[in-house]
Design a protein around this motif. Structure first.
Motif, PDB file in Angstrom:
ATOM      1  N   LEU A 199       0.825  -1.206   0.000  1.00 13.92           N
ATOM      2  CA  LEU A 199       0.000   0.000   0.000  1.00 13.92           C
ATOM      3  C   LEU A 199       0.859   1.257   0.000  1.00 13.92           C
ATOM      4  O   LEU A 199       0.521   2.257  -0.641  1.00 13.92           O
ATOM      5  CB  LEU A 199      -0.935  -0.012   1.211  1.00 13.92           C
ATOM      6  CG  LEU A 199      -2.026  -1.087   1.191  1.00 13.92           C
ATOM      7  CD1 LEU A 199      -2.744  -1.160   2.539  1.00 13.92           C
ATOM      8  CD2 LEU A 199      -3.014  -0.837   0.069  1.00 13.92           C
ATOM      9  N   SER A 200       1.978   1.210   0.701  1.00 17.31           N
ATOM     10  CA  SER A 200       2.915   2.336   0.682  1.00 17.31           C
ATOM     11  C   SER A 200       3.475   2.540  -0.721  1.00 17.31           C
ATOM     12  O   SER A 200       3.553   3.671  -1.218  1.00 17.31           O
ATOM     13  CB  SER A 200       4.050   2.084   1.672  1.00 17.31           C
ATOM     14  OG  SER A 200       5.038   3.086   1.584  1.00 17.31           O
ATOM     15  N   HIS A 201       3.873   1.450  -1.356  1.00 22.53           N
ATOM     16  CA  HIS A 201       4.398   1.475  -2.730  1.00 22.53           C
ATOM     17  C   HIS A 201       3.407   2.191  -3.655  1.00 22.53           C
ATOM     18  O   HIS A 201       3.755   3.127  -4.378  1.00 22.53           O
ATOM     19  CB  HIS A 201       4.631   0.025  -3.164  1.00 22.53           C
ATOM     20  CG  HIS A 201       5.046  -0.155  -4.579  1.00 22.53           C
ATOM     21  ND1 HIS A 201       5.489  -1.365  -5.075  1.00 22.53           N
ATOM     22  CD2 HIS A 201       5.063   0.680  -5.652  1.00 22.53           C
ATOM     23  CE1 HIS A 201       5.784  -1.241  -6.356  1.00 22.53           C
ATOM     24  NE2 HIS A 201       5.518  -0.010  -6.728  1.00 22.53           N
ATOM     25  N   ALA A 202       2.137   1.746  -3.604  1.00 18.53           N
ATOM     26  CA  ALA A 202       1.126   2.312  -4.496  1.00 18.53           C
ATOM     27  C   ALA A 202       0.809   3.762  -4.146  1.00 18.53           C
ATOM     28  O   ALA A 202       0.633   4.609  -5.031  1.00 18.53           O
ATOM     29  CB  ALA A 202      -0.145   1.465  -4.440  1.00 18.53           C
ATOM     30  N   THR A 203       0.723   4.062  -2.863  1.00 20.27           N
ATOM     31  CA  THR A 203       0.411   5.425  -2.433  1.00 20.27           C
ATOM     32  C   THR A 203       1.473   6.414  -2.892  1.00 20.27           C
ATOM     33  O   THR A 203       1.165   7.501  -3.396  1.00 20.27           O
ATOM     34  CB  THR A 203       0.276   5.487  -0.905  1.00 20.27           C
ATOM     35  OG1 THR A 203      -0.829   4.655  -0.496  1.00 20.27           O
ATOM     36  CG2 THR A 203       0.036   6.915  -0.421  1.00 20.27           C
TER      37      THR A 203
END
Length: 457
Positions: free
Chosen positions: A342-346
């Motif tokens: 989720l961090s990657h995508a955010t």
């Protein structure tokens, strides 16, 4: 038994043992004059005061009220005050847990109470925006026949979340966030009032200021934090709520939020708006809050997929595949590792070039359709794969684009009602600049050029 929170028995218990109720309930105003804030609704002769009969001659106007405002601004309080001022039964339902069956039971109970005892009922329906159209429809007979005084609360825009027949039969009152001065008065009253802490513990200015900061305009949150901190201070035999005690008490609670309540949507909204604003650090902050609160990672991933199309679109064509891949990965691995995905995508979405051209394009096209700008499909575009189609002129004269040099056939595709409309207006940000050039060349080949302009609002 119908869920009546303020029957005579319940009120009697509260009066005999006030400590049995939460501080926020004990400090609930009993009259409109005790209400903190919302002065724009409490002026002499206001619709709210007329509703409780203060303008002379008893209640006037609609028998139903919709209270729209942020959490903790007094929606439940106003509903309770109306019931007390008009000497009506108060029944509370939450749209989160109640359905048509529960609503009908309350309405039937209200009819019995009116017929048998001559006492009318206030039905307070919290979070009415959670009700479906069919569930809201079930309220109409009771509203129209005045079997109950419906007071419905919502944090969502009622023009989008409440059906028109119910909205047109109700008085809409908009509540404003409480100011620091409003909350300060409320906290000081709670510390000294006999219904509150009765002066058992003092609230210094530094602790009071911290309470105001963490309350964020929410009276219920302020009183809940005050009660917890007071309990901790008294347990340590302290004469006042020190800043240290307050911070210890509310530290972890400040991170948590109710996944079924208002904070759930507020933090999710802040995440998406931070991504839209390209503030990667703020976006990661809100993502961390959601993760620490135990939010469902699939919910977060769904919001990211929506953001990829709504706010980025063709400015970065890789944004949506990145968000979709993140959602698939999250479903497979779950927390705690899903936090990395989720961090990657955010981060990718926050730093991507932004364009809402795709969002505006479909919104404009839908608006034209809703206005009746549709019209028949041109005959040469209609289905011609059935017997008799040719006799009707269907598919006749259609030019197959693959047979034309360049693959673009100059013929009419749109119905006459929207001919020349330009829904897609690409930006010049990121990769969308290339799509803008392509769109211009294609429109030129189709003979449209600059004609038509953007669709009217």
């Amino acid at each position: 038994m119908e869920p009546d929170l303020f029957t005579a028995a319940a009120e009697d218990r509260q009066e005999k043992d006030p400590s049995s109720s939460p501080l926020a309930v004990r400090m609930r105003p009993r009259t409109l004059d005790e209400v903190v804030g919302q002065q724009h609704l409490l002026k002499p002769g206001s619709p709210l005061r007329r509703l409780v009969g203060e303008a002379g001659g008893g209640p006037a106007g609609p028998s139903s009220v919709i209270l729209w405002g942020p959490p903790g601004t007094g929606k439940t309080t106003l509903a309770y005050v109306v019931s007390k001022a008009t000497n009506k039964r108060f029944v509370e339902l939450s749209a989160i847990t109640a359905g048509v069956k529960e609503v009908r039971a309350v309405i039937e109970g209200a009819r019995r109470a009116t017929g048998g005892f001559g006492r009318e009922t206030v039905l307070f329906l919290d979070e009415i925006h959670r009700f479906s159209k069919a569930q809201q429809d079930s309220l109409l007979p009771a509203v129209e026949n005045r079997w109950v005084t419906l007071i419905a609360a919502t944090t969502e825009n009622p023009y989008f979340s409440i059906i028109s027949p119910l909205l047109s039969r109700s008085l809409l009152l908009t509540l404003e966030p409480l100011t620091d001065e409003d909350l300060r008065a409320l906290l000081r009253r709670a510390v000294s009032d006999e219904r509150g802490l009765t002066g058992a513990v003092a609230l210094p200015e530094d602790a009071e200021a911290h309470l105001l900061r963490i309350a964020g305009g929410d009276a219920r949150r302020a009183l809940t934090a005050l009660e917890a901190a007071a309990g901790a201070a008294l347990a340590k035999h302290e004469a006042e709520i020190t800043l240290e005690t307050l911070e210890e008490t509310v530290d972890r609670a400040a991170v948590k939020y109710d996944r079924d309540g208002d904070q759930h949507y507020d933090v999710a909204s802040a995440l998406i708006k931070s991504i839209r604003g390209s503030d990667v650090d703020a976006a990661l902050h809100y993502l961390a809050r959601m993760i620490e609160a135990g939010e469902d990672p699939r919910f977060i991933a769904r919001r990211l997929m929506i953001s990829a199309s709504e706010d980025i679109g063709l400015a970065d064509p890789t944004a949506l595949p990145t968000a979709v891949a993140a959602a698939q990965a999250v479903a497979m691995i779950g927390f705690p590792e899903a936090a990395l995905t989720l961090s990657h995508a955010t981060i990718a979405l926050a730093l991507a070039p932004k364009s809402n051209a795709a969002t505006l394009a479909i919104s404009a096209a839908q608006e034209d359709v809703r206005r009746g700008l549709a019209g028949p499909v041109p005959a040469h575009l209609r289905d011609g794969h059935y017997k008799g189609a040719a006799k009707l002129g269907h598919a006749q004269g259609y030019i197959y684009p693959h047979d034309v040099p360049g693959g673009i056939a100059a013929q009419e595709y749109a119905p006459e009602a929207v001919r020349g409309r330009k829904y897609y207006e690409p930006t010049r940000y990121g990769a969308e600049a290339r799509y803008a050039d392509v769109a211009d060349r294609v429109r030129e080949r189709l003979g449209r050029g600059e004609q038509g302009g953007a669709p009217s609002a």
